[in-house]
Design an enzyme around this catalytic site. Structure first.
Site, PDB file in Angstrom:
ATOM      1  N   ASP A  66       4.869  -5.369   1.026  1.00  0.00           N
ATOM      2  CA  ASP A  66       4.991  -4.714   2.328  1.00  0.00           C
ATOM      3  C   ASP A  66       6.418  -4.788   2.851  1.00  0.00           C
ATOM      4  O   ASP A  66       7.280  -5.436   2.266  1.00  0.00           O
ATOM      5  CB  ASP A  66       4.020  -5.344   3.344  1.00  0.00           C
ATOM      6  CG  ASP A  66       3.923  -6.862   3.203  1.00  0.00           C
ATOM      7  OD1 ASP A  66       4.948  -7.501   2.901  1.00  0.00           O
ATOM      8  OD2 ASP A  66       2.823  -7.399   3.375  1.00  0.00           O
ATOM      9  N   ASP A 135      -6.486 -14.486  10.197  1.00  0.00           N
ATOM     10  CA  ASP A 135      -7.576 -13.546  10.449  1.00  0.00           C
ATOM     11  C   ASP A 135      -8.088 -12.898   9.162  1.00  0.00           C
ATOM     12  O   ASP A 135      -8.863 -11.950   9.204  1.00  0.00           O
ATOM     13  CB  ASP A 135      -7.136 -12.460  11.440  1.00  0.00           C
ATOM     14  CG  ASP A 135      -5.931 -11.658  10.954  1.00  0.00           C
ATOM     15  OD1 ASP A 135      -5.443 -11.920   9.827  1.00  0.00           O
ATOM     16  OD2 ASP A 135      -5.469 -10.773  11.701  1.00  0.00           O
ATOM     17  N   HIS A 137      -6.195 -11.358   6.793  1.00  0.00           N
ATOM     18  CA  HIS A 137      -5.461 -10.214   6.266  1.00  0.00           C
ATOM     19  C   HIS A 137      -4.677 -10.598   5.010  1.00  0.00           C
ATOM     20  O   HIS A 137      -4.264 -11.750   4.840  1.00  0.00           O
ATOM     21  CB  HIS A 137      -4.534  -9.604   7.330  1.00  0.00           C
ATOM     22  CG  HIS A 137      -3.300 -10.387   7.646  1.00  0.00           C
ATOM     23  ND1 HIS A 137      -3.159 -11.134   8.792  1.00  0.00           N
ATOM     24  CD2 HIS A 137      -2.125 -10.526   6.967  1.00  0.00           C
ATOM     25  CE1 HIS A 137      -1.961 -11.697   8.808  1.00  0.00           C
ATOM     26  NE2 HIS A 137      -1.312 -11.344   7.710  1.00  0.00           N
ATOM     27  N   GLU A 142      -4.707  -5.472   8.210  1.00  0.00           N
ATOM     28  CA  GLU A 142      -5.347  -6.182   9.303  1.00  0.00           C
ATOM     29  C   GLU A 142      -6.864  -5.970   9.276  1.00  0.00           C
ATOM     30  O   GLU A 142      -7.364  -5.058   8.605  1.00  0.00           O
ATOM     31  CB  GLU A 142      -4.780  -5.692  10.642  1.00  0.00           C
ATOM     32  CG  GLU A 142      -3.274  -5.883  10.799  1.00  0.00           C
ATOM     33  CD  GLU A 142      -2.881  -7.320  11.131  1.00  0.00           C
ATOM     34  OE1 GLU A 142      -3.639  -8.252  10.793  1.00  0.00           O
ATOM     35  OE2 GLU A 142      -1.808  -7.510  11.731  1.00  0.00           O
TER      36      GLU A 142
END
Length: 259
Positions: A66, A135, A137, A142
């Site tokens: 990314d 979370d 990811h 996400e």
């Protein structure tokens, strides 16, 4: 999916480095490199093996997961810069063979298509390193991300921006948008290797490994993959229901079977 629980973060780093070294020593290989805090220890271990044990990266190439959208690649917190300062500058991996999404692209739609095509043209990723967010990811996929998504623009959650603010002068300097390989793109890699340490990652690891397959926990997409190794320390394993079995399976792993 193989769950490898090691006593300490240092042993996690060494185990993951063993996996990467196996691919590199086998010859030309394509690495999928993650940034963030999770793989730093592994990169340091690989750099030490390059220096002390002649681990040769000259035949390797790499793709990053990314990049921040709109952040100049020479910015110290762009992943273009980070992967070089943390890893590439310390081994003999040709920087020209390290590809990443272009966060400065004038047309992000063309850039994301180009990036997926470049991975495919290289023959795909042999071994993909992954961290995991609190979370669940992976990359910057996400919660709510499609499990078959391709490289695309994503909006970061406020929690992710807060988590990453430690790398910037403050949360206001963290971009809102990123270019990230999608969960489908990541899943195309032939071997996924997840790294996690610390109690703060325990719930995310449990959700990814033992929870339901769900876009709510993007990392759970690993449950569908044919070759996954999750390497974690005792703290990150603390919420796993089957931790004793994972330890037993590792203890009795056939001598001929690699990770």
């Amino acid at each position: 999916m193989e769950i490898v629980i090691q006593p300490t973060p240092a042993e996690v780093d060494s185990t993951v480095a063993d996996i990467v070294e196996g691919y590199v020593r086998a010859g030309a290989t394509t690495l999928g490199l993650a940034t963030g805090s999770s793989p730093i220890g592994t990169y340091r271990e690989l750099a030490a093996r390059h220096r002390d044990a002649e681990l040769d990266f000259s035949l390797a190439r790499a793709f990053l997961l990314d990049e921040y959208l709109g952040l100049p690649k020479r910015h110290p917190q762009s992943y273009y810069s980070v992967i070089r300062s943390e890893f590439v500058d310390h081994v003999n991996l040709d920087p020209a063979m390290v590809s990443s999404p272009n966060g400065e692209a004038q047309c992000p739609e063309k850039e994301i298509a180009r990036y997926d095509q470049s991975i495919a043209a290289a023959g795909g990723v042999d071994v993909q390193l992954l961290g995991i967010g609190t979370d669940g990811h992976i990359g910057f996929n996400e919660p709510g991300s499609s499990l078959t998504s391709r490289t695309r623009v994503k909006t970061l959650t406020e929690q992710t921006r807060i988590d990453n603010a430690r790398f910037f002068d403050g949360v206001d300097d963290v971009p809102h948008h990123v270019l990230t390989q999608g969960l489908g793109t990541i899943s195309d890699a032939r071997h996924l290797v997840m790294i996690a340490t610390g109690e703060g990652k325990a719930d995310a690891i449990a959700a990814a490994v033992e929870g339901p397959l769900s876009a709510f926990c993007p990392a759970s997409v690993m449950q569908l993959h044919r070759h996954v190794t999750v390497v974690i320390d005792e703290a990150a394993a603390s919420s796993l229901k089957l931790a004793d079995y994972y330890r037993y399976a590792l203890e009795h792993k056939p001598s001929w079977q690699s990770f």
